[in-house]
Design a protein around this motif. Structure first.
Motif, short mmCIF file in Angstrom:
data_model
loop_
_atom_site.label_atom_id
_atom_site.label_comp_id
_atom_site.label_asym_id
_atom_site.label_seq_id
_atom_site.Cartn_x
_atom_site.Cartn_y
_atom_site.Cartn_z
N GLN A 220 0.84 -1.20 0.00
CA GLN A 220 0.00 0.00 0.00
C GLN A 220 0.87 1.25 0.00
N TYR A 221 1.94 1.21 0.79
CA TYR A 221 2.88 2.34 0.86
C TYR A 221 3.57 2.54 -0.50
N ILE A 222 4.00 1.44 -1.11
CA ILE A 222 4.66 1.52 -2.42
C ILE A 222 3.67 1.99 -3.48
N PHE A 223 2.44 1.53 -3.41
CA PHE A 223 1.42 1.95 -4.38
C PHE A 223 1.19 3.46 -4.30
N GLU A 224 1.09 3.98 -3.09
CA GLU A 224 0.90 5.42 -2.93
C GLU A 224 2.10 6.20 -3.47
N TYR A 225 3.29 5.61 -3.30
CA TYR A 225 4.49 6.28 -3.82
C TYR A 225 4.48 6.29 -5.35
N THR A 226 4.17 5.15 -5.97
CA THR A 226 4.21 5.07 -7.43
C THR A 226 3.15 5.97 -8.08
N THR A 227 2.01 6.14 -7.44
CA THR A 227 0.96 6.97 -8.03
C THR A 227 1.34 8.45 -8.04
N THR A 228 2.27 8.85 -7.18
CA THR A 228 2.69 10.26 -7.15
C THR A 228 4.00 10.49 -7.89
N HIS A 229 4.72 9.40 -8.24
CA HIS A 229 6.03 9.56 -8.89
C HIS A 229 6.06 9.08 -10.34
N PHE A 230 5.04 8.34 -10.75
CA PHE A 230 5.02 7.83 -12.13
C PHE A 230 3.69 8.20 -12.77
N ASP A 231 3.77 8.78 -13.95
CA ASP A 231 2.56 9.30 -14.61
C ASP A 231 1.69 8.21 -15.22
N LYS A 232 2.32 7.23 -15.86
CA LYS A 232 1.56 6.24 -16.60
C LYS A 232 1.13 5.08 -15.71
N TYR A 233 -0.13 4.71 -15.82
CA TYR A 233 -0.67 3.60 -15.02
C TYR A 233 0.05 2.30 -15.34
N GLN A 234 0.31 2.06 -16.61
CA GLN A 234 0.96 0.81 -17.02
C GLN A 234 2.34 0.68 -16.40
N THR A 235 3.06 1.78 -16.32
CA THR A 235 4.39 1.77 -15.70
C THR A 235 4.28 1.45 -14.22
N ARG A 236 3.34 2.11 -13.54
CA ARG A 236 3.15 1.87 -12.10
C ARG A 236 2.82 0.41 -11.83
N GLN A 237 1.92 -0.14 -12.63
CA GLN A 237 1.47 -1.50 -12.41
C GLN A 237 2.59 -2.51 -12.65
N SER A 238 3.40 -2.29 -13.69
CA SER A 238 4.49 -3.22 -13.98
C SER A 238 5.54 -3.19 -12.86
N ILE A 239 5.77 -2.01 -12.26
CA ILE A 239 6.72 -1.91 -11.15
C ILE A 239 6.21 -2.69 -9.94
#
Length: 338
Positions: free
Chosen positions: A145-164
């Motif tokens: 959950q913590y990592i998800f919140e971080y990726t949503t504020t640091h990466f623009d593309k949803y596909q990139t966030r999800q793959s990470i």
């Protein structure tokens, strides 16, 4: 399960008079219950005392199959499909318009599931199983959950966030915990010791860092952790450090200014676990016959535990060279720390 249906001023029929039927019906208005028997919570004016017949659904907009009898629930759903009635079932039935799931909510997980029968007791058994499973995974889910919140504020593309996140989930859960701690503590530089994570090595490294005034983060080298940090673009400097920090020549020069005799093992440490023979001798840096009245330091290039009792007539410091006051400043200088 609360269903968002616009059923205002619509008649609803619940086929069933038990606990599950009441739980569903209590979420709506204009509800009637059809069953030969009812629990006390269902109001008298809402009860229809009879066995189910297909014609019973004709005057209702929405029908819920919530009987304790599986065959009856399937029959209700089949009749609704034939008459184009909107219906729901508390059982797994592909012909129903809506399927009511048994819900279980946790801090980091919302669970909904359905059995093929209507035995509430079995839900209690399954709930306990899921509770135990969730407790084991809650720390990881919290970190994700913590990592998800971080990726949503640091990466623009949803596909990139999800793959990470997908790639991180495939890693060891303990590694995820370490990465989250690095993120929360805003670590920018960490010392990574490229050495076996043995009890002796841990004690040696802990002993050294406890002599440092500042709190320097360190760990044993872990490529998975470094990869996760790289994926998240955390910009952390992993400073690789080997426990074999000093060459023999460096130790030769160092010993000239110290009041200690130095001894370095030039053999595999495992050899010293065998019966000691004359062929297993230490390499003496000062190349002099040791003075038994002079304090001596034993230092291994591998820094693994050796039974120092095998050496006689020497005052061996069994906490290794790392703990000698003359050695600390030099080691700190090599590591560029204060």
């Amino acid at each position: 399960m609360i269903v968002n249906l616009n059923l205002e001023n619509k008649n609803i029929l619940i086929v069933g008079g038990g606990k599950k039927a009441y739980q569903i019906g209590s979420q709506f208005e204009n509800v009637h219950y059809l069953s030969p028997n009812f629990i006390e919570e269902i109001k008298e004016e809402q009860r229809i005392y009879k066995h189910y017949e297909s014609s019973d659904i004709d005057d209702y907009f929405f029908v819920v199959a919530a009987s304790i009898k599986s065959e009856l629930n399937h029959q209700v759903v089949s009749d609704c499909k034939e008459k184009n009635k909107c219906c729901a079932s508390i059982q797994n039935d592909n012909d129903s318009s809506i399927q009511f799931l048994h819900e279980k909510k946790y801090k980091f997980l919302n669970l909904g599931y359905q059995t093929k029968n209507t035995t509430n007791k079995y839900y209690e058994i399954l709930d306990k199983e899921f509770e135990d499973l969730y407790q084991r995974h809650e720390p990881v889910l919290e970190n994700l959950q913590y990592i998800f919140e971080y990726t949503t504020t640091h990466f623009d593309k949803y596909q990139t966030r999800q793959s990470i996140i997908d790639e991180i989930v495939e890693n060891n859960s303990q590694d995820i915990d370490v990465v989250c701690k690095l993120m929360k503590e805003d670590i920018k530089r960490i010392f990574c010791f490229d050495a076996p994570k043995t009890k002796e090595n841990i004690e040696t490294i802990d002993c050294f860092f406890h002599t440092c005034e500042n709190n320097y983060p360190y760990m044993f080298k872990n490529k998975d952790i470094e990869h996760m940090c790289e994926l998240l673009e955390l910009n952390i400097e992993f400073k690789d450090v080997s426990l074999d920090l000093f060459s023999i020549d460096e130790l030769r020069n160092l010993m000239k200014t110290t009041p200690y005799s130095f001894y370095i093992y030039n053999r595999d440490v495992s050899q010293f676990r065998k019966k000691l023979t004359r062929s297993y001798k230490t390499f003496q840096v000062n190349e002099n016959i040791p003075d038994i009245n002079k304090p001596a330091c034993v230092f291994t290039l591998l820094n693994e535990g050796i039974d120092t009792s095998i050496f006689q007539n020497l005052k061996i410091d069994d906490k290794y060279l790392m703990q000698q006051e003359f050695f600390m400043p030099v080691l700190k200088e090599k590591l560029e720390i204060k």
